[in-house]
Scaffold this active site. Structure first.
Site, PDB file in Angstrom:
ATOM      1  CG  HIS A 151      -0.420   0.191   2.527  1.00 21.68           C
ATOM      2  ND1 HIS A 151      -0.160  -0.860   3.391  1.00 21.68           N
ATOM      3  CD2 HIS A 151      -0.052   1.312   3.191  1.00 21.68           C
ATOM      4  CE1 HIS A 151       0.335  -0.378   4.531  1.00 21.68           C
ATOM      5  NE2 HIS A 151       0.407   0.939   4.425  1.00 21.68           N
ATOM      6  CG  ASP A 179       0.083  -4.196   2.554  1.00 17.19           C
ATOM      7  OD1 ASP A 179       0.538  -3.495   1.633  1.00 17.19           O
ATOM      8  OD2 ASP A 179      -0.252  -3.724   3.667  1.00 17.19           O
ATOM      9  N   GLY A 257       3.064   5.786   9.051  1.00 19.53           N
ATOM     10  CA  GLY A 257       4.466   6.042   8.729  1.00 19.53           C
ATOM     11  C   GLY A 257       5.350   4.860   9.040  1.00 19.53           C
ATOM     12  CB  SER A 259       3.074   1.672   6.217  1.00 24.96           C
ATOM     13  OG  SER A 259       1.787   1.745   6.732  1.00 24.96           O
ATOM     14  CB  SER A 275       0.030  -4.962   6.700  1.00 24.38           C
ATOM     15  OG  SER A 275      -1.118  -4.714   5.921  1.00 24.38           O
TER      16      SER A 275
END
Length: 306
Positions: A151, A179, A257, A259, A275
């Site tokens: 993402h 993801d 952030g 992620s 994720s």
């Protein structure tokens, strides 16, 4: 709190990183100066102004053989380090500097910039948004990649490191459903893949941990946080049609952030990339990670280990 990908507020998180970059970029150049007898500080300022291409300096630019210069407090001299033998070019760089405050010494090799791609550190989309590095990996041809959340790479374009220097473009993205995604390390002069993890252990392998095992994650918003594996092969509905399958649920907190950042065991076994989740690091929460082995197998990559 509702579960959502940690990209939900990623754009807001980029502000601090951009301000830091702008602050570095806006550093004022040293004022031009002329050497005077017995003053190493003035001699140092003159060499600095020459390096910056100041039009008022005696010469512009730094010869490749000049590795650097510094003030030796013991002798109060400016020491200029030169790789190999002195040449007319290197002598021209120091021309006009009072010899009483100048010393030229050999240097074994040119200075190099060390900029490792470190798990958990920030990566910035040139299109806007901040995520975190998961792992470094290479393909059979030796090309290096950053593995992070899909993402994040869904944004496309070129991504920079935390210092604002370009890493390279998005290569592939798997999101939703999975993801994970990869960024090709195109700027190899500036970035080196590594097995390092910010505040964590060196990556040793990718043996997946079982339920109840200790696991930690590193991200550019909340740093290094630990918890336990609560379940594997979980399906998560992030809303808006974004359903991801096969995630691992943990009790380690995370925030926007983080992620794409590193999940790893205390023993250095790579687990996956952050994720999403619910809650935050002030009250605690639940997070999910995409197993790194999924990305390695899908993209034909080998993890960089130390």
């Amino acid at each position: 709190m509702s579960r959502s990908p940690l990209r939900a507020r990623a754009a807001a998180a980029v502000g601090a990183a951009v301000l830091l970059t702008l602050a570095v970029a806006g550093t004022a150049a040293a004022a031009p100066a002329q050497p005077s007898s017995g003053d190493p500080q003035v001699a140092m300022a003159e060499l600095d102004s020459r390096a910056q291409g100041d039009p008022n300096a005696r010469s512009r630019g730094v010869p490749a053989a000049v590795a650097g210069w510094w003030i030796d407090p013991a002798t109060e001299q400016v020491v200029v380090n030169v790789v190999g033998a002195r040449t007319a070019e290197t002598d021209a760089f120091t021309e006009g500097i009072d010899p009483s405050v100048l010393r030229v010494e050999p240097n074994s090799a040119p200075a190099e910039k060390y900029a490792d791609l470190v798990g958990g550190q920030a990566i910035l989309a040139q299109a806007g948004g901040r995520c975190s590095i998961g792992f470094s990996a290479t393909d059979s041809a030796g090309t290096a990649y950053v593995i992070t959340a899909g993402h994040c790479t869904e944004l496309g374009g070129t991504w920079n490191g935390a210092n604002g220097t370009a890493i390279g473009p998005v290569e592939r993205t798997n999101f939703p459903g999975s993801d994970f995604g990869s960024i090709r390390v195109e700027n190899t002069a500036a970035w080196t893949p590594s097995a390092r993890v910010e505040n964590g252990p060196t990556v040793r392998g990718a043996v997946q941990a079982g339920i109840g095992a200790d696991v930690c994650r590193s991200g550019s918003t909340t740093g290094y946080r630990c918890g336990v594996v609560q379940s594997r092969n979980q399906t998560v509905n992030y809303g808006g049609g974004d359903v991801v399958y096969g995630l691992v649920r943990t009790s380690a907190c995370a925030e926007p952030g983080d992620s794409g950042g590193t999940y790893i065991t205390p023993q250095g076994q790579a687990q996956g990339m952050t994720s999403g989740g619910s809650g935050d690091c002030s009250v605690g929460g639940t997070t999910y990670f995409e197993p790194v082995t999924d990305a390695l197998e899908a993209y034909g990559l080998t993890l960089v280990t130390g």
